[in-house]
Scaffold this motif. Structure first.
Motif, PDB file in Angstrom:
ATOM      1  N   PRO A 136      22.963  -5.590   7.949  1.00 15.34           N
ATOM      2  CA  PRO A 136      22.451  -4.587   8.886  1.00 15.34           C
ATOM      3  C   PRO A 136      21.073  -4.924   9.441  1.00 15.34           C
ATOM      4  CG  PRO A 136      23.281  -3.565   6.864  1.00 15.34           C
ATOM      5  CD  PRO A 136      23.191  -5.044   6.601  1.00 15.34           C
ATOM      6  N   GLY A 137      20.368  -5.877   8.801  1.00 11.06           N
ATOM      7  CA  GLY A 137      19.049  -6.246   9.289  1.00 11.06           C
ATOM      8  C   GLY A 137      18.072  -6.465   8.151  1.00 11.06           C
ATOM      9  N   ILE A 138      16.800  -6.372   8.474  1.00 10.08           N
ATOM     10  CA  ILE A 138      15.734  -6.624   7.508  1.00 10.08           C
ATOM     11  C   ILE A 138      15.696  -5.502   6.473  1.00 10.08           C
ATOM     12  CG2 ILE A 138      13.227  -6.895   7.231  1.00 10.08           C
ATOM     13  CD1 ILE A 138      13.238  -7.840  10.229  1.00 10.08           C
ATOM     14  N   HIS A 139      15.524  -5.863   5.220  1.00 15.44           N
ATOM     15  CA  HIS A 139      15.349  -4.891   4.141  1.00 15.44           C
ATOM     16  C   HIS A 139      13.863  -4.653   3.880  1.00 15.44           C
ATOM     17  CE1 HIS A 139      15.067  -3.405  -0.035  1.00 15.44           C
ATOM     18  NE2 HIS A 139      16.277  -2.903   0.144  1.00 15.44           N
ATOM     19  N   HIS A 140      13.117  -5.739   3.616  1.00 12.48           N
ATOM     20  CA  HIS A 140      11.665  -5.653   3.456  1.00 12.48           C
ATOM     21  C   HIS A 140      11.045  -7.001   3.785  1.00 12.48           C
ATOM     22  CE1 HIS A 140      12.832  -7.126  -0.645  1.00 12.48           C
ATOM     23  NE2 HIS A 140      11.687  -7.794  -0.575  1.00 12.48           N
ATOM     24  N   VAL A 141       9.745  -7.005   3.952  1.00 14.81           N
ATOM     25  CA  VAL A 141       8.983  -8.226   4.160  1.00 14.81           C
ATOM     26  C   VAL A 141       7.842  -8.221   3.151  1.00 14.81           C
ATOM     27  CG1 VAL A 141       7.570  -9.590   5.750  1.00 14.81           C
ATOM     28  CG2 VAL A 141       9.544  -8.301   6.624  1.00 14.81           C
ATOM     29  N   THR A 142       7.648  -9.341   2.450  1.00 13.39           N
ATOM     30  CA  THR A 142       6.599  -9.435   1.435  1.00 13.39           C
ATOM     31  C   THR A 142       5.555 -10.451   1.871  1.00 13.39           C
ATOM     32  OG1 THR A 142       8.075  -8.775  -0.357  1.00 13.39           O
ATOM     33  CG2 THR A 142       6.109 -10.027  -0.968  1.00 13.39           C
ATOM     34  N   CYS A 143       4.282 -10.056   1.761  1.00  9.62           N
ATOM     35  CA  CYS A 143       3.171 -10.853   2.278  1.00  9.62           C
ATOM     36  C   CYS A 143       2.113 -11.057   1.191  1.00  9.62           C
ATOM     37  CB  CYS A 143       2.544 -10.156   3.480  1.00  9.62           C
ATOM     38  SG  CYS A 143       3.735  -9.700   4.762  1.00  9.62           S
ATOM     39  N   ILE A 144       1.153 -11.917   1.496  1.00  8.59           N
ATOM     40  CA  ILE A 144       0.063 -12.232   0.574  1.00  8.59           C
ATOM     41  C   ILE A 144      -1.232 -11.646   1.122  1.00  8.59           C
ATOM     42  CG2 ILE A 144      -1.244 -14.078  -0.532  1.00  8.59           C
ATOM     43  CD1 ILE A 144       1.270 -15.831  -0.258  1.00  8.59           C
ATOM     44  N   ALA A 145      -1.912 -10.879   0.283  1.00 10.89           N
ATOM     45  CA  ALA A 145      -3.185 -10.263   0.655  1.00 10.89           C
ATOM     46  C   ALA A 145      -4.282 -10.761  -0.279  1.00 10.89           C
ATOM     47  CB  ALA A 145      -3.069  -8.744   0.591  1.00 10.89           C
ATOM     48  N   GLY A 146      -5.503 -10.325  -0.004  1.00  8.51           N
ATOM     49  CA  GLY A 146      -6.637 -10.648  -0.856  1.00  8.51           C
ATOM     50  C   GLY A 146      -7.044  -9.446  -1.680  1.00  8.51           C
ATOM     51  N   ASP A 147      -8.061  -8.730  -1.228  1.00 10.32           N
ATOM     52  CA  ASP A 147      -8.570  -7.583  -1.971  1.00 10.32           C
ATOM     53  C   ASP A 147      -7.560  -6.434  -1.971  1.00 10.32           C
ATOM     54  OD1 ASP A 147     -10.318  -4.798  -1.529  1.00 10.32           O
ATOM     55  OD2 ASP A 147     -11.041  -6.120  -3.131  1.00 10.32           O
ATOM     56  N   PRO A 148      -7.135  -5.939  -3.157  1.00  5.12           N
ATOM     57  CA  PRO A 148      -6.094  -4.905  -3.182  1.00  5.12           C
ATOM     58  C   PRO A 148      -6.536  -3.576  -2.586  1.00  5.12           C
ATOM     59  CG  PRO A 148      -6.911  -5.354  -5.408  1.00  5.12           C
ATOM     60  CD  PRO A 148      -7.492  -6.401  -4.512  1.00  5.12           C
ATOM     61  N   GLN A 149      -7.805  -3.181  -2.791  1.00  4.23           N
ATOM     62  CA  GLN A 149      -8.259  -1.905  -2.238  1.00  4.23           C
ATOM     63  C   GLN A 149      -8.289  -1.963  -0.719  1.00  4.23           C
ATOM     64  OE1 GLN A 149      -9.090   1.058  -4.135  1.00  4.23           O
ATOM     65  NE2 GLN A 149      -8.637   1.734  -2.060  1.00  4.23           N
ATOM     66  N   ARG A 150      -8.763  -3.049  -0.162  1.00  3.14           N
ATOM     67  CA  ARG A 150      -8.791  -3.203   1.297  1.00  3.14           C
ATOM     68  C   ARG A 150      -7.375  -3.165   1.860  1.00  3.14           C
ATOM     69  NH1 ARG A 150     -11.261  -8.673   3.757  1.00  3.14           N
ATOM     70  NH2 ARG A 150      -9.359  -9.470   2.779  1.00  3.14           N
ATOM     71  N   ASN A 151      -6.445  -3.789   1.157  1.00  2.00           N
ATOM     72  CA  ASN A 151      -5.042  -3.790   1.568  1.00  2.00           C
ATOM     73  C   ASN A 151      -4.479  -2.375   1.577  1.00  2.00           C
ATOM     74  OD1 ASN A 151      -1.947  -4.252   0.271  1.00  2.00           O
ATOM     75  ND2 ASN A 151      -2.445  -5.501   2.045  1.00  2.00           N
ATOM     76  N   LEU A 152      -4.737  -1.623   0.513  1.00  2.00           N
ATOM     77  CA  LEU A 152      -4.272  -0.238   0.432  1.00  2.00           C
ATOM     78  C   LEU A 152      -4.860   0.610   1.560  1.00  2.00           C
ATOM     79  CD1 LEU A 152      -4.512   0.609  -3.372  1.00  2.00           C
ATOM     80  CD2 LEU A 152      -2.478   0.906  -1.956  1.00  2.00           C
ATOM     81  N   ASP A 153      -6.162   0.508   1.743  1.00  2.00           N
ATOM     82  CA  ASP A 153      -6.822   1.343   2.746  1.00  2.00           C
ATOM     83  C   ASP A 153      -6.244   1.109   4.134  1.00  2.00           C
ATOM     84  OD1 ASP A 153      -8.437   2.361   0.761  1.00  2.00           O
ATOM     85  OD2 ASP A 153     -10.161   1.095   1.253  1.00  2.00           O
ATOM     86  N   PHE A 154      -5.983  -0.156   4.463  1.00  2.00           N
ATOM     87  CA  PHE A 154      -5.505  -0.463   5.804  1.00  2.00           C
ATOM     88  C   PHE A 154      -4.078   0.021   6.015  1.00  2.00           C
ATOM     89  CE2 PHE A 154      -3.459  -3.184   8.976  1.00  2.00           C
ATOM     90  CZ  PHE A 154      -4.341  -3.048  10.034  1.00  2.00           C
ATOM     91  N   TRP A 155      -3.185  -0.319   5.102  1.00  2.00           N
ATOM     92  CA  TRP A 155      -1.771  -0.033   5.334  1.00  2.00           C
ATOM     93  C   TRP A 155      -1.422   1.442   5.142  1.00  2.00           C
ATOM     94  CZ3 TRP A 155       1.699  -3.127   7.652  1.00  2.00           C
ATOM     95  CH2 TRP A 155       1.260  -4.422   7.914  1.00  2.00           C
ATOM     96  N   VAL A 156      -2.190   2.150   4.309  1.00  2.00           N
ATOM     97  CA  VAL A 156      -1.932   3.573   4.122  1.00  2.00           C
ATOM     98  C   VAL A 156      -2.703   4.409   5.143  1.00  2.00           C
ATOM     99  CG1 VAL A 156      -2.181   5.530   2.534  1.00  2.00           C
ATOM    100  CG2 VAL A 156      -1.377   3.316   1.677  1.00  2.00           C
ATOM    101  N   GLU A 157      -4.020   4.234   5.184  1.00  2.00           N
ATOM    102  CA  GLU A 157      -4.822   5.110   6.037  1.00  2.00           C
ATOM    103  C   GLU A 157      -4.791   4.688   7.501  1.00  2.00           C
ATOM    104  OE1 GLU A 157      -9.365   6.908   6.426  1.00  2.00           O
ATOM    105  OE2 GLU A 157      -8.824   5.611   4.739  1.00  2.00           O
ATOM    106  N   THR A 158      -5.055   3.421   7.793  1.00  2.00           N
ATOM    107  CA  THR A 158      -5.132   2.989   9.187  1.00  2.00           C
ATOM    108  C   THR A 158      -3.765   3.007   9.861  1.00  2.00           C
ATOM    109  OG1 THR A 158      -7.006   1.572   8.628  1.00  2.00           O
ATOM    110  CG2 THR A 158      -5.932   1.177  10.742  1.00  2.00           C
TER     111      THR A 158
END
Length: 338
Positions: free
Chosen positions: A8-30
């Protein structure tokens, strides 16, 4: 050999980040995605694994990250998923440009591909991401999360991934075997390295497209790059059929691996991009109530016995929460609608 059921298509995409807090703030809040699972990398339990998705973790909506702080900056190139694109409702790109200005997001001018308007940007680790304005049908399977972004502008799952390949033809044959159909080729705006882009469409509504683009650009895995892309094979039987079809092409898929929220098969396609086949079940709400998704660190299987040790080795993080004033305003809007 019978053809496998089309993905049916894409299920998920997994990527590599650096700082976990910065990652959380961007993808959740921004960006306004919901943290639907806070866990660990099952192959490297000293590292978080974050899952961001729509309100219910619908297949085709989850962007996941390994925040490997010690890794160096990556470089997008051949043999990689070079772009990840999300759907947003038509008419919402003005909202997103204004939001990117407010939050200091690095974005580019809009471009047009296959008749659709695309807004390219980068996350804090330099990961190339895009928003594509599309008409969202009334029966769309995604459930927007509205804690930070209003429903009329919210991200509604994946639109596509772009593969940069030295020789696209073998991979295009693989995509056809997986049930995707070629739907167009064009010289589109904003493409790098600037060759012709070929689009393939899957059978579903979300995460429907895979674009291939030829390039010999050198690549390096690290911060700001995609680790792998997973495609939906909803049932175990469908996954086994797809695994057999992939193997018949000379590729080397793994045996099925239990990833707790889905069961997976992995293989590298002809140019080295890591593909995954993922089942629909058990789902992200199999070990947490829907209302509490992402609220605690979930340790799959045997890792629970090592909770104290694992938690001690993980950096402290804070999950972004909407301001109380914003939450009250949202409650008032909901009450008025009722």
């Amino acid at each position: 050999m019978a053809d496998p059921n089309p993905t049916p298509g894409i299920h998920h995409v997994t990527c590599i980040a650096g700082d976990p807090q910065r990652n959380l703030d961007f993808w959740v809040e921004t960006l306004g995605l919901r943290l639907v699972k806070r866990s660990i990398n099952q192959d490297d339990p000293g590292t978080y694994h974050f899952f961001f998705a729509d309100a219910e973790g619908t297949p085709g909506t989850s962007m996941t990250f390994f925040p490997w702080e010690e890794m160096s900056q990556g470089k997008v190139g051949s043999g990689q998923v070079s772009r990840v694109a999300f759907r947003v409702p038509e008419g919402s790109l003005d909202f997103w440009e204004a939001r990117f200005e407010d939050y200091g997001v690095d974005y580019d001018d809009r471009v047009t591909r296959f008749g659709e308007t695309v807004l390219p940007f980068r996350d804090p680790d330099g990961l190339p991401v895009e928003l594509v304005a599309v008409e969202i049908p009334e029966d769309d399977p995604t459930v927007p999360w509205t804690a930070f972004v209003p429903e009329e502008h919210a991200i509604r799952g994946f639109h596509s991934v772009t593969l940069w390949l030295t020789d696209p033809q073998p991979t295009q044959k693989l995509l056809r075997t997986m049930g995707l159909e070629e739907v167009g080729t064009e010289q589109a705006e904003g493409d790098t390295p600037g060759d012709r882009r070929t689009r393939f469409a899957a059978a579903g509504e979300v995460g429907q497209y895979v674009d291939t683009l030829p390039t010999v650009e050198a690549s390096r895995q690290g911060h700001g790059t995609v680790h792998h892309v997973a495609f939906q094979t909803p049932t175990d039987d469908e996954q086994a059929e797809m695994r057999t079809a992939v193997r018949s092409m000379g590729l080397r898929p793994t045996q099925q691996i239990d990833r707790h929220w889905f069961r997976s098969v992995y293989f590298r396609e002809f140019d080295g991009v890591l593909f995954e086949l993922a089942t629909k079940e058990p789902g992200y709400d199999s070990d947490e109530p829907l209302d509490d998704l992402g609220g605690r660190l979930v340790l799959p299987g045997e890792f629970e016995d090592r909770r104290e040790q694992i938690e001690a080795g993980l950096p402290e993080i804070t999950i972004p929460q909407p301001d109380s004033a914003d939450a009250d305003a949202e409650d008032e809007v909901n009450a008025a609608d009722d």
